[in-house]
Design an enzyme around this catalytic site. Structure first.
Site: not given
Length: 298
Positions: A38, A186
């Site tokens: 991320s 993610d």
């Protein structure tokens, strides 16, 4: 001294990494390889592209983080459109502006695809929710029939930053005939802090010293979850999901190679940060890294 670095996910909390990187530069540490999830993958990509701490700080200072919340155009009332996008597109925002932003600055350093980086220099963790598995980019791309060297680094970063329900998932089309596309979100869902990535699986050793940068308190300082209703339960489940795997690994390693930067008061999706909050995060990252390096033996 050359080291490998691991940067955790944490959304806008990543401003703390700037202070950490400034400190490592002053100490003469140079990152040979970087793994990230991320927001950690954004910082890792910029570092591997050749940006220095002061340049990354300037890029983030000039960025209007609120502009990354790119809505889809709709003739429907705003609130109705939000719910429709969330239901059918599985995210409130497209995420295209985030990808375009990182692509612009990587291209300025001559980086477009993974083939433009030294082999193994950057590893990005994403989650394939279609197949129910963790994916490391670019290493695992051949499993999808994709040439790793031609795959966009900015696209990989966009995938790793696809916070569920906040940004839309990214479709990864499998080149194998008849294979359906995978929805990618993610990487923090499965490994928000991939410290394990640089461990040699054959003998369990590090190729070179590794330093991890984690945006949370140390294990024994983490607050417990107070569950009183369904919303508390969902929040506790989600936070456990993104940390339990890595917490177990950190314990096994005794946290001796990790800089812990406690950022509990800032939410990952708080895109309305003030300049004062940014400065506090940068200062805290620098202070915690300085404290760590005074005791770290390498």
């Amino acid at each position: 001294m050359k080291v490998d670095g691991v940067f955790a996910g944490g959304g806008v909390k990543a401003f703390a990494f700037i202070g950490a990187i400034e400190t490592t530069e002053r100490k003469g540490l140079e990152f040979e390889r970087i793994a990230g999830t991320s927001a950690g993958s954004i910082v890792g990509a910029l570092l591997m592209a050749g940006y220095k701490a002061h340049e990354i700080k300037q890029l983030l200072d000039e960025l209007n983080v609120a502009s990354l919340k790119d809505d889809r155009m709709s003739l429907l009332p705003f609130k109705v459109a939000k719910w429709i996008n969330l239901y059918f597109r599985m995210g409130l925002y497209k995420g295209d502006k985030l990808e375009a932003w990182i692509k612009t600055f990587l291209n300025q350093k001559g980086i477009n695809s993974f083939g433009d980086l030294p082999p193994g220099a950057l590893k990005v963790v994403v989650s394939d929710i279609t197949k129910g598995q963790m994916v490391v980019l670019p290493d695992d791309l051949p499993k999808y029939g994709i040439n790793p060297e031609r795959f966009s680094v900015a696209r990989a970063i966009r995938m790793s930053c696809s916070i569920p329900f906040f940004f839309e998932p990214v479709k990864l089309h499998n080149k194998a005939v008849g294979s359906p596309p995978s929805y990618i979100v993610d990487g923090g869902l499965l490994s928000n802090f991939p410290m394990w990535l640089f461990k040699d699986g054959r003998n369990g050793t590090w190729k070179r010293p590794v330093i991890g940068f984690q945006l949370s308190p140390q294990i024994d300082e983490r607050p417990t979850h107070k569950v009183k209703n369904a919303l508390d339960l969902y929040k506790a489940i989600f936070e456990t999901m993104i940390s339990a795997h890595d917490v177990r690994y950190i314990r096994a390693e005794h946290a001796k190679n990790i800089v812990f930067i406690p950022m509990e008061e800032i939410k990952a999706t708080d895109f309305s940060l003030t300049e004062a909050e940014k400065d506090r995060m940068i200062a805290l990252g620098a202070a915690k890294t300085t404290e760590f390096l005074t005791q770290w033996s390498g």
